[in-house]
Design a protein around this motif. Structure first.
Motif, PDB file in Angstrom:
ATOM      1  N   UNK A 179       0.703  -1.220   0.004  1.00  0.00           N
ATOM      2  CA  UNK A 179       0.268   0.405   0.007  1.00  0.00           C
ATOM      3  C   UNK A 179       1.305   0.996  -0.194  1.00  0.00           C
ATOM      4  N   UNK A 180       0.491   2.358  -1.171  1.00  0.00           N
ATOM      5  CA  UNK A 180       0.785   2.944  -0.957  1.00  0.00           C
ATOM      6  C   UNK A 180       0.360   4.475  -0.752  1.00  0.00           C
ATOM      7  N   UNK A 181       1.656   5.758  -0.692  1.00  0.00           N
ATOM      8  CA  UNK A 181       0.286   7.034  -0.350  1.00  0.00           C
ATOM      9  C   UNK A 181      -0.792   7.017  -1.169  1.00  0.00           C
ATOM     10  N   UNK A 210      -3.780   5.816  -1.216  1.00  0.00           N
ATOM     11  CA  UNK A 210      -4.405   4.616  -1.826  1.00  0.00           C
ATOM     12  C   UNK A 210      -4.425   4.066  -3.256  1.00  0.00           C
ATOM     13  N   UNK A 211      -2.745   3.663  -3.442  1.00  0.00           N
ATOM     14  CA  UNK A 211      -2.347   2.933  -4.514  1.00  0.00           C
ATOM     15  C   UNK A 211      -1.173   2.022  -3.581  1.00  0.00           C
ATOM     16  N   UNK A 212      -1.584   1.024  -5.113  1.00  0.00           N
ATOM     17  CA  UNK A 212      -0.926  -0.734  -4.583  1.00  0.00           C
ATOM     18  C   UNK A 212      -0.225  -0.609  -5.106  1.00  0.00           C
ATOM     19  N   UNK A 213       0.948  -1.252  -4.735  1.00  0.00           N
ATOM     20  CA  UNK A 213       2.400  -1.381  -6.221  1.00  0.00           C
ATOM     21  C   UNK A 213       3.065  -2.754  -5.955  1.00  0.00           C
ATOM     22  N   UNK A 214       2.497  -3.494  -7.005  1.00  0.00           N
ATOM     23  CA  UNK A 214       2.379  -4.846  -7.218  1.00  0.00           C
ATOM     24  C   UNK A 214       3.028  -5.633  -8.990  1.00  0.00           C
ATOM     25  N   UNK A 215       2.677  -6.872  -9.058  1.00  0.00           N
ATOM     26  CA  UNK A 215       3.451  -7.232 -10.676  1.00  0.00           C
ATOM     27  C   UNK A 215       2.669  -6.944 -11.481  1.00  0.00           C
ATOM     28  N   UNK A 221       0.706  -4.067 -25.765  1.00  0.00           N
ATOM     29  CA  UNK A 221      -0.536  -5.105 -25.342  1.00  0.00           C
ATOM     30  C   UNK A 221      -0.355  -5.800 -23.913  1.00  0.00           C
ATOM     31  N   UNK A 222       1.286  -5.791 -23.414  1.00  0.00           N
ATOM     32  CA  UNK A 222       1.532  -5.941 -21.958  1.00  0.00           C
ATOM     33  C   UNK A 222       0.935  -5.098 -21.078  1.00  0.00           C
ATOM     34  N   UNK A 223       0.646  -5.506 -20.411  1.00  0.00           N
ATOM     35  CA  UNK A 223       0.129  -5.304 -18.879  1.00  0.00           C
ATOM     36  C   UNK A 223       1.445  -4.889 -17.740  1.00  0.00           C
ATOM     37  N   UNK A 224       1.208  -3.504 -17.966  1.00  0.00           N
ATOM     38  CA  UNK A 224       2.106  -3.303 -16.402  1.00  0.00           C
ATOM     39  C   UNK A 224       1.545  -2.269 -15.447  1.00  0.00           C
ATOM     40  N   UNK A 225       2.364  -1.505 -14.670  1.00  0.00           N
ATOM     41  CA  UNK A 225       1.288  -1.008 -13.612  1.00  0.00           C
ATOM     42  C   UNK A 225       2.379   0.393 -13.293  1.00  0.00           C
ATOM     43  N   UNK A 226       2.107   1.564 -14.576  1.00  0.00           N
ATOM     44  CA  UNK A 226       2.657   2.350 -14.402  1.00  0.00           C
ATOM     45  C   UNK A 226       1.540   3.776 -15.294  1.00  0.00           C
ATOM     46  N   UNK A 227       0.507   4.475 -14.130  1.00  0.00           N
ATOM     47  CA  UNK A 227       1.017   4.331 -12.523  1.00  0.00           C
ATOM     48  C   UNK A 227      -0.018   3.685 -11.920  1.00  0.00           C
ATOM     49  N   UNK A 228       0.808   3.224 -10.674  1.00  0.00           N
ATOM     50  CA  UNK A 228      -0.447   2.386  -9.949  1.00  0.00           C
ATOM     51  C   UNK A 228      -1.708   1.975  -9.772  1.00  0.00           C
ATOM     52  N   UNK A 251     -12.132   4.739  -1.746  1.00  0.00           N
ATOM     53  CA  UNK A 251     -11.960   6.136  -2.020  1.00  0.00           C
ATOM     54  C   UNK A 251     -10.343   6.120  -1.180  1.00  0.00           C
ATOM     55  N   UNK A 252      -9.414   7.027  -0.995  1.00  0.00           N
ATOM     56  CA  UNK A 252      -8.125   6.958  -1.031  1.00  0.00           C
ATOM     57  C   UNK A 252      -8.272   6.882   1.393  1.00  0.00           C
ATOM     58  N   UNK A 253      -7.073   6.345   1.569  1.00  0.00           N
ATOM     59  CA  UNK A 253      -7.153   5.780   2.994  1.00  0.00           C
ATOM     60  C   UNK A 253      -6.414   7.276   3.719  1.00  0.00           C
TER      61      UNK A 253
END
Length: 424
Positions: free
Chosen positions: A354-356, A358-363, A410-417, A422-424
């Motif tokens: 969990x990032x600031x 309300x974003x989640x960083x994952x693969x 066509x590949x999946x990516x995580x930018x932006x997360x 709602x945000x935490x």
């Protein structure tokens, strides 16, 4: 080095029972009739000066007139010592004619006692070096020692007798009083009381040093003498001396080890290592020595819990423990407030952080072929599985996230997360 002719009715060993010292033993007809009793309580490193008759079985093994090793008189004819005192990588260190065994002498610069020639050595057949164990030798004297007020024999353990690990036993010797510091001229035999330790406890103490070359130095068949604090212990030229324990039936003293080597002299977590004289080594000794060399009766079995706490003390450090030691409390379950579990369709599972905002960083690989945000749930770690409750005091998060394909590949990516709403 010659072979032992053996003990037979034609080759008897004179002398009375073993293991008594001067204070309560008596001389009857020139023979020692009792063994192992002592009249005083006690430099070896950090030790005390021994009194007359305190250790009547202590032997100084001298090469060309100078003390080199200790030994123990186990019969009037035989001394038990460490093999490395006599044998080096290339064979015998010196001809036997250059050795003398001195018995009954408290101060080595005095002339009392007896100086005896060394007629024969019997080295344990498995000895290859001190680190390999089996560091034992039997030394045959010529003539035999005359037993009396200041000369006696120690007892060796009977078959099946267990060492009293955890008990305070004694070492003695004329060795150095500190590293590279010789015993002062005219000083008497030194003694020190140290805990007798089993190989597992000894290795545990050495593990505190974090040295690869000293990992598990105590092999099966060894015993140790020392503790965690240091300040007392064996030193150079104490090799071959006895680790002996009192309290056997009849007040006898029993030898349970032959000093072999140590890390320095009396260092913390560096107990002296000794070759045990029970087990397989005891069988070897019984092949060469008469029954009178062994303690005549067994006492009560030693308490197996006397060693508990020797290595780690009352409170084991975090992450450490010994079998049978004090129970360790279970650590609390981990709480990682940023941990997120992502669950998608078809049993897909991924972790995230969990990032600031309300974003989640994952693969990105988690979302290949499964890019529908409605098919995914995000659950904070530590939440109840059914209610998905947040940590106390935290607002509830949304349980959806998404990823989008890259327009170029066509590949999946995580930018932006992916955001949580709602945000935490």
């Amino acid at each position: 080095m010659t072979q032992n002719p053996g003990i037979s009715p034609q080759n008897p060993v004179a002398g009375g029972p073993c293991g008594l010292s001067r204070s309560r033993g008596r001389v009857v007809g020139g023979e020692w009739n009792s063994c192992g009793l002592s009249r005083s309580r006690g430099r070896v490193v950090g030790g005390l000066a021994a009194g007359p008759g305190r250790w009547p079985w202590a032997v100084s093994l001298q090469l060309r007139g100078r003390h080199r090793c200790g030994g123990t008189l186990v019969t009037p004819q035989w001394v038990l010592s460490a093999a490395h005192c006599f044998q080096g990588p290339g064979g015998l260190r010196a001809p036997l004619s250059e050795w003398r065994a001195v018995v009954g002498r408290l101060r080595l610069d005095h002339e009392q006692g007896q100086e005896l020639s060394v007629a024969e050595l019997i080295v344990h057949p498995r000895f290859r070096g001190v680190r390999g164990g089996h560091d034992l030798v039997l030394v045959r004297l010529r003539p035999r020692a005359a037993l009396g007020r200041d000369v006696g024999t120690v007892c060796l353990p009977r078959a099946g007798q267990r060492p009293p690990f955890g008990r305070s036993c004694w070492i003695s010797g004329w060795g150095h009083v500190a590293e590279n510091v010789s015993l002062p001229a005219g000083a008497p035999l030194q003694e020190a009381a140290l805990p007798l330790l089993s190989p597992p406890t000894c290795n545990c103490l050495y593990s505190h040093l974090r040295r690869r070359d000293l990992a598990r130095p105590a092999r099966p068949g060894m015993v140790c003498a020392g503790g965690a604090r240091g300040g007392q212990g064996a030193c150079q030229a104490d090799s071959g001396g006895a680790v002996s324990c009192g309290g056997a039936p009849g007040g006898r003293w029993v030898q349970f080890g032959v000093l072999s080597f140590a890390l320095g002299c009396g260092r913390p977590h560096g107990p002296a290592l000794a070759t045990g004289v029970g087990g397989a080594h005891g069988r070897w000794l019984r092949r060469h020595l008469p029954p009178a060399a062994f303690v005549p009766e067994l006492g009560p079995p030693p308490d197996p819990e006397m060693e508990l706490g020797v290595c780690y003390g009352e409170t084991p450090p975090p992450g450490c423990g010994t079998s049978g030691g004090p129970p360790l409390p279970l650590p609390p379950p981990p709480r990682w407030p940023w941990g997120v579990s992502l669950r998608g369709g078809e049993g897909r599972r991924c972790g995230g952080a969990l990032l600031g905002g309300g974003w989640v960083l994952t693969a990105a690989s988690c979302f290949i072929g499964a890019q529908d945000p409605e098919a995914w749930e995000a659950e904070l770690w530590g939440a109840e599985p059914e209610s998905h409750a947040p940590f106390p005091g935290d607002p509830a998060p949304s349980n959806h996230t998404h990823s989008s394909p890259s327009p170029a590949t066509g590949h999946t990516h995580s930018t932006p997360p992916p955001p949580l709403t709602p945000p935490i």
